[in-house]
Design a protein around this motif. Structure first.
Motif, mmCIF file in Angstrom:
data_model
loop_
_atom_site.group_PDB
_atom_site.id
_atom_site.type_symbol
_atom_site.label_atom_id
_atom_site.label_comp_id
_atom_site.label_asym_id
_atom_site.label_seq_id
_atom_site.Cartn_x
_atom_site.Cartn_y
_atom_site.Cartn_z
ATOM 1 N N LEU A 78 0.838 -1.202 0.000
ATOM 2 C CA LEU A 78 0.000 0.000 0.000
ATOM 3 C C LEU A 78 0.873 1.253 0.000
ATOM 4 O O LEU A 78 0.598 2.233 -0.709
ATOM 5 C CB LEU A 78 -0.902 -0.028 1.237
ATOM 6 C CG LEU A 78 -2.055 0.953 1.242
ATOM 7 C CD1 LEU A 78 -2.956 0.670 0.053
ATOM 8 C CD2 LEU A 78 -2.843 0.819 2.527
ATOM 9 N N ARG A 111 2.248 1.667 -3.374
ATOM 10 C CA ARG A 111 1.230 2.173 -4.294
ATOM 11 C C ARG A 111 1.143 3.700 -4.236
ATOM 12 O O ARG A 111 0.996 4.361 -5.266
ATOM 13 C CB ARG A 111 -0.133 1.547 -3.954
ATOM 14 C CG ARG A 111 -1.315 2.150 -4.712
ATOM 15 C CD ARG A 111 -2.127 3.060 -3.801
ATOM 16 N NE ARG A 111 -3.105 3.875 -4.487
ATOM 17 C CZ ARG A 111 -2.868 5.067 -5.001
ATOM 18 N NH1 ARG A 111 -1.661 5.570 -4.991
ATOM 19 N NH2 ARG A 111 -3.816 5.776 -5.550
ATOM 20 N N LEU A 169 -0.557 4.385 -9.176
ATOM 21 C CA LEU A 169 -1.487 3.269 -9.358
ATOM 22 C C LEU A 169 -0.970 2.255 -10.368
ATOM 23 O O LEU A 169 -1.272 1.068 -10.279
ATOM 24 C CB LEU A 169 -2.835 3.811 -9.840
ATOM 25 C CG LEU A 169 -3.756 4.362 -8.757
ATOM 26 C CD1 LEU A 169 -4.847 5.210 -9.390
ATOM 27 C CD2 LEU A 169 -4.369 3.225 -7.966
ATOM 28 N N TYR A 193 1.877 1.045 -10.736
ATOM 29 C CA TYR A 193 2.755 0.052 -10.110
ATOM 30 C C TYR A 193 1.939 -1.073 -9.487
ATOM 31 O O TYR A 193 2.260 -2.248 -9.634
ATOM 32 C CB TYR A 193 3.622 0.724 -9.049
ATOM 33 C CG TYR A 193 4.349 -0.253 -8.161
ATOM 34 C CD1 TYR A 193 5.503 -0.880 -8.613
ATOM 35 C CD2 TYR A 193 3.871 -0.566 -6.901
ATOM 36 C CE1 TYR A 193 6.166 -1.795 -7.817
ATOM 37 C CE2 TYR A 193 4.518 -1.483 -6.096
ATOM 38 C CZ TYR A 193 5.673 -2.100 -6.556
ATOM 39 O OH TYR A 193 6.316 -3.010 -5.770
ATOM 40 N N ALA A 194 0.875 -0.688 -8.798
ATOM 41 C CA ALA A 194 0.163 -1.673 -7.999
ATOM 42 C C ALA A 194 -0.966 -2.366 -8.745
ATOM 43 O O ALA A 194 -1.360 -3.469 -8.389
ATOM 44 C CB ALA A 194 -0.399 -1.007 -6.735
ATOM 45 N N THR A 195 -1.488 -1.743 -9.759
ATOM 46 C CA THR A 195 -2.709 -2.272 -10.363
ATOM 47 C C THR A 195 -2.515 -2.563 -11.847
ATOM 48 O O THR A 195 -1.565 -2.091 -12.460
ATOM 49 C CB THR A 195 -3.866 -1.266 -10.243
ATOM 50 O OG1 THR A 195 -3.565 -0.138 -11.065
ATOM 51 C CG2 THR A 195 -4.073 -0.808 -8.812
ATOM 52 N N ASP A 245 -7.944 4.132 -4.200
ATOM 53 C CA ASP A 245 -8.022 4.143 -5.651
ATOM 54 C C ASP A 245 -7.899 5.553 -6.226
ATOM 55 O O ASP A 245 -7.770 5.724 -7.426
ATOM 56 C CB ASP A 245 -9.361 3.530 -6.061
ATOM 57 C CG ASP A 245 -9.323 2.992 -7.466
ATOM 58 O OD1 ASP A 245 -8.595 2.016 -7.673
ATOM 59 O OD2 ASP A 245 -9.994 3.562 -8.332
ATOM 60 N N ILE A 267 -1.035 -7.635 -6.661
ATOM 61 C CA ILE A 267 -0.982 -6.607 -5.615
ATOM 62 C C ILE A 267 -2.383 -6.128 -5.262
ATOM 63 O O ILE A 267 -2.717 -5.939 -4.091
ATOM 64 C CB ILE A 267 -0.096 -5.423 -6.074
ATOM 65 C CG1 ILE A 267 1.325 -5.913 -6.342
ATOM 66 C CG2 ILE A 267 -0.101 -4.308 -5.036
ATOM 67 C CD1 ILE A 267 2.287 -4.834 -6.744
ATOM 68 N N GLU A 268 -3.216 -5.963 -6.287
ATOM 69 C CA GLU A 268 -4.596 -5.555 -6.008
ATOM 70 C C GLU A 268 -5.292 -6.572 -5.118
ATOM 71 O O GLU A 268 -6.050 -6.221 -4.217
ATOM 72 C CB GLU A 268 -5.376 -5.399 -7.324
ATOM 73 C CG GLU A 268 -5.048 -4.149 -8.102
ATOM 74 C CD GLU A 268 -5.772 -4.102 -9.442
ATOM 75 O OE1 GLU A 268 -5.219 -4.631 -10.419
ATOM 76 O OE2 GLU A 268 -6.869 -3.539 -9.494
ATOM 77 N N TYR A 326 -0.902 6.817 -14.974
ATOM 78 C CA TYR A 326 -0.851 5.747 -13.972
ATOM 79 C C TYR A 326 0.525 5.623 -13.333
ATOM 80 O O TYR A 326 0.659 5.113 -12.236
ATOM 81 C CB TYR A 326 -1.248 4.414 -14.600
ATOM 82 C CG TYR A 326 -2.728 4.283 -14.826
ATOM 83 C CD1 TYR A 326 -3.593 4.119 -13.739
ATOM 84 C CD2 TYR A 326 -3.275 4.337 -16.093
ATOM 85 C CE1 TYR A 326 -4.955 4.004 -13.938
ATOM 86 C CE2 TYR A 326 -4.638 4.211 -16.294
ATOM 87 C CZ TYR A 326 -5.469 4.046 -15.215
ATOM 88 O OH TYR A 326 -6.818 3.935 -15.405
ATOM 89 N N TRP A 349 2.899 9.363 -8.930
ATOM 90 C CA TRP A 349 2.290 9.394 -7.598
ATOM 91 C C TRP A 349 1.284 10.548 -7.509
ATOM 92 O O TRP A 349 0.423 10.568 -6.635
ATOM 93 C CB TRP A 349 3.353 9.541 -6.499
ATOM 94 C CG TRP A 349 4.047 10.867 -6.525
ATOM 95 C CD1 TRP A 349 5.143 11.196 -7.264
ATOM 96 C CD2 TRP A 349 3.679 12.064 -5.824
ATOM 97 N NE1 TRP A 349 5.473 12.502 -7.073
ATOM 98 C CE2 TRP A 349 4.607 13.061 -6.188
ATOM 99 C CE3 TRP A 349 2.669 12.380 -4.910
ATOM 100 C CZ2 TRP A 349 4.539 14.368 -5.685
ATOM 101 C CZ3 TRP A 349 2.603 13.682 -4.406
ATOM 102 C CH2 TRP A 349 3.528 14.657 -4.792
#
Lengths: 417, 46, 282
Positions: A67, A70, A75, A77-79, A145, A389-390, C151, C154
């Motif tokens: 988290l 992220r 986003l 990176y994580a999703t 999100d 990751i999600e 995306y 950050w």
């Protein structure tokens, strides 16, 4: 255990009545005692190395690190979100499905506080607690999100009201509903802290909070569906309809009821020692009642689906794999569990009812994911599936919620009258 | 959009009303089926 | 007051009254939306517009000579607000520039809960960073899939064509229009552009399909297209309907106060109705 707490608080009452002390000392004494009590309650109880802890702790730890990453890396990176799929698993599952399952709170409070069906009183507190936590964690997942979560105050404090937005409405209703759920649950917290006067005051507010909360629920359950009204060109016609808001609202009733049956069955096993025997005996009756309610709502929902299907003249869509998928959802996971609920309630068969509850829940998950992810962009080649990751972060949220639930249930008088 | 031919948006209404009648008939049976054991439950409640 | 003066005064008042009446109308005329007409029959695929756009907005400036980007079908991205695609059709190669359509009633602005997406009174749809919370509801709603998201950042931005809103306010034309060497792009009020488009179809009925894309699509768009081949063949969706997208949520949003009037009253009524039984039991 809760009884012990009440006793502890009780010992402090003479201290409070010591009128020789000045008010300041009493006040600080109370504050000190309060923090001591909280600190003591924070301590873990019971065994540490349960299977649940062994599984959940590492996942929560990894999830927490992910988290942070992220928020640092963005986003992407994580999703697996993309330009074609702006909303993925966190919105489609955590928020939209999670909130549907939290619908039990408004249904049960309606039955108990508005219709005054006392039979369901024993489960009202735990259902409200579940609802409150579900909103805190699953509706709260919306924040993860957001690309610029620090701007979240814009639509709330009023320097930028987008009244025209369904999401504006949903966000506000989430906030207000969390507050009303908290108010509904607050007498139990006051009781835990031993604040009897406050508990009385808070209890007197319950009916008002319930009525406000039901109204909010009708609107934001349907509002979550209304979010997709403008995705008309993207969602498969079998799932898109101008009645999505109504579908979401009606299905949240049986989603909530199934969740109450499912969750109740589990907590009655896990928290056996906290539930008195009278309550235990009544619980089966409660489940039969809930099953009847779910069966009737699902029956109506099914015909509503059929009406929209006929009105849309969508026969030709049934021939391909989307059509089979649609029939699987509507018949396999609505109509069949609906009959199972009816059969189980009539023949007093708990096993069938529990199976029906699980099937219904799968149906709800599928329905929400079908609209938000699976049939979204059905007409372009791009597909979305959640990244690991999600999923880990979602599991982290679910486990954290269960931890908090367990903490509250084992300390506050949730299962008592 | 390009064509100027007649469109009847109420084409399916007849079928919808047949569905409605089916629903009402089935709903009665369904509810009666579910609540046929109601007496027992009521006794337990009290 | 002699007669002449009287006439003068009353005439003056009447004139000024008439003027104010007219003013209201004229004011509306002043604020008539602007747009751009893309005549795909005139586009030669030189991608000067892509280059100009990148330069004007500090985005990616494509290396038009060497990147062979026309070989693939592209969409506008978070790095490029506009792209040109090449389609092989019945009449040979057709080049189509793609960017935000600047709808008359945009889905994205209706979706935005902070008004970060804004339909300006001049016509361009713009995005304002300070307001955006990054929920991407605009992306989910846009029928043309135009808003793009960073995306990888950050602190992500939503990227989409703003019809060079800053340049318009300085009295200049959008950068792409100015860069276009063939007149395939034309800037003006939507009314003027519609007239020009109709005249072109009327004068060359064999050259154009008899449709102006954007006239009615999703309630009408600021960006208009003329084509020599059916629009489906050059990457346009012709199944979007003519209903402005905010209309789809209008009824739900109307229902909100209705339910808020009705439901609490009904529930309170039910509460007291059922309460009676309880008190009689006691």
């Amino acid at each position: 255990m809760a009884g012990k707490n009440v006793l502890e608080i009780g010992t402090a009452t003479p201290f409070k009545k010591g009128y020789k002390m000045d008010k300041k000392t009493i006040f600080f004494g109370e504050v000190k005692r309060f923090f001591k009590f909280i600190l003591q309650e924070m301590k873990p109880r019971g065994k540490w190395l349960t299977p649940f802890n062994i599984i959940s702790l590492p996942i929560m730890f990894i999830g927490f690190i992910l988290l942070i990453l992220r928020f640092v890396k963005g986003l992407g990176y994580a999703t697996n979100l993309s330009q074609e799929f702006p909303w993925g698993f966190w919105i489609g599952f955590d928020v939209i499905t999670g909130v549907a399952f939290a619908g039990g709170a408004y249904v049960i409070t309606f039955v108990v506080y508005v219709m005054k069906v006392e039979k369901y009183h024993p489960i009202v507190k735990v259902t409200v607690l579940n609802g409150l936590l579900a909103y805190m964690f699953y509706a709260g997942a919306l924040v993860l999100d957001l690309g610029k979560p620090w701007n979240i105050f814009n639509p709330i404090i009023g320097n930028s009201f987008g009244y025209n937005s369904v999401l504006f409405l949903v966000a506000w209703h989430f906030l207000l509903y969390m507050a009303t759920e908290f108010l509904e649950f607050s007498p139990t917290i006051a009781q835990w802290l031993g604040w009897e006067k406050l508990q009385k005051i808070l209890k007197s507010l319950t009916v008002g909070a319930v009525i406000f909360g039901i109204t909010l629920s009708i609107l934001h359950q349907s509002g979550l569906g209304a979010l997709f009204l403008m995705a008309k060109s993207k969602i498969h016609p079998l799932w898109y309809s101008e009645f999505i808001p109504v579908f979401f609202f009606v299905s949240s009733i049986f989603a909530g009821l199934s969740m109450v049956i499912f969750e109740g069955t589990i907590s009655h096993r896990v928290f056996k020692d906290k539930i008195d025997s009278k309550h235990h005996a009544a619980f089966d009756e409660i489940i039969f009642g809930l099953a009847k309610g779910a069966a009737i709502t699902m029956f109506v929902y099914y015909f509503f689906k059929a009406l929209v299907f006929i009105h849309g003249g969508q026969w030709s869509y049934l021939t391909d794999s989307w059509g089979i998928w649609y029939l699987f959802e509507v018949i396999g996971l609505v109509l069949i569990p609906c009959f199972m609920f009816a059969y189980g309630a009539k023949n007093r068969n708990l096993g069938i009812i529990r199976t029906a509850a699980i099937l219904t829940m799968i149906g709800i998950i599928l329905n929400r994911l079908n609209i938000s992810i699976i049939t979204f962009n059905w007409n372009i080649p791009a597909v979305y599936y959640p990244s690991w990751i999600e999923i880990v972060i979602t599991l982290m949220i679910i486990f954290t919620e269960i931890w908090v639930f367990r903490w509250v249930v084992s300390r506050m008088p949730v299962f008592e009258d | 959009m390009e064509s100027y031919s007649y469109i009847n948006i109420f084409e399916t209404k007849g079928l919808e009303y047949i569905l409605l009648i089916c629903f009402l008939l089935l709903f009665i049976y369904f509810v009666r089926y579910i609540f046929s054991s109601k007496k027992k439950a009521d006794e337990n409640m009290k | 007051m002699d007669r002449r003066n009287f006439l003068k005064v009353t005439g003056g008042i009447a004139a000024s009254l008439a003027a104010t009446g007219l003013q209201a109308k004229e004011k509306q005329n002043d604020e008539e939306f602007v747009g751009v007409l893309t005549d795909t029959t005139r586009c030669i695929g030189c991608r000067a517009c892509e280059k100009a756009c990148g330069e004007a907005h500090d985005l990616l400036v494509p290396d038009v000579e060497n990147d062979n980007a026309l070989d693939n079908l592209r969409t506008p991205s978070e790095k490029q607000w506009t792209v040109v695609n090449r389609y092989e059709t019945d009449v040979g190669e057709v080049f189509v520039k793609q960017q935000c359509m600047h709808c008359w009633q945009p889905a994205c602005t209706a979706a935005c809960l902070t008004n970060a997406m804004l339909k300006t009174k001049e016509g361009p749809v713009i995005w304002r960073e300070g307001k955006c919370i990054g929920c991407r509801y605009c992306m989910a709603s846009c029928p043309f899939n135009i808003p793009k998201y960073e995306y990888g950042s950050w602190n992500p931005k939503v990227q989409k064509c703003n019809m060079c809103y800053d340049r318009l306010q300085q009295g200049k034309k959008p950068a792409c229009v100015e860069a276009c060497p063939t007149g395939a792009l034309m800037f003006g009020s939507k009314r003027e552009l519609m007239e020009i488009a109709r005249v072109r179809i009327y004068n060359h009925p064999e050259k154009y399909v008899h449709k102006i894309y954007g006239e009615h699509e999703v309630g009408g768009t600021g960006w208009l297209y003329l084509s020599g081949v059916p629009f489906e063949q050059i990457g346009f969706r012709t199944d979007l309907g003519t209903t402005p997208y905010p209309e789809y949520t209008k009824e739900f949003l109307y229902a909100v106060p209705l339910i808020f009037f009705g439901a609490p009253a009904l529930l309170t009524g039910l509460h007291f109705l059922t309460k009676k039984d309880e008190s009689s039991e006691e």
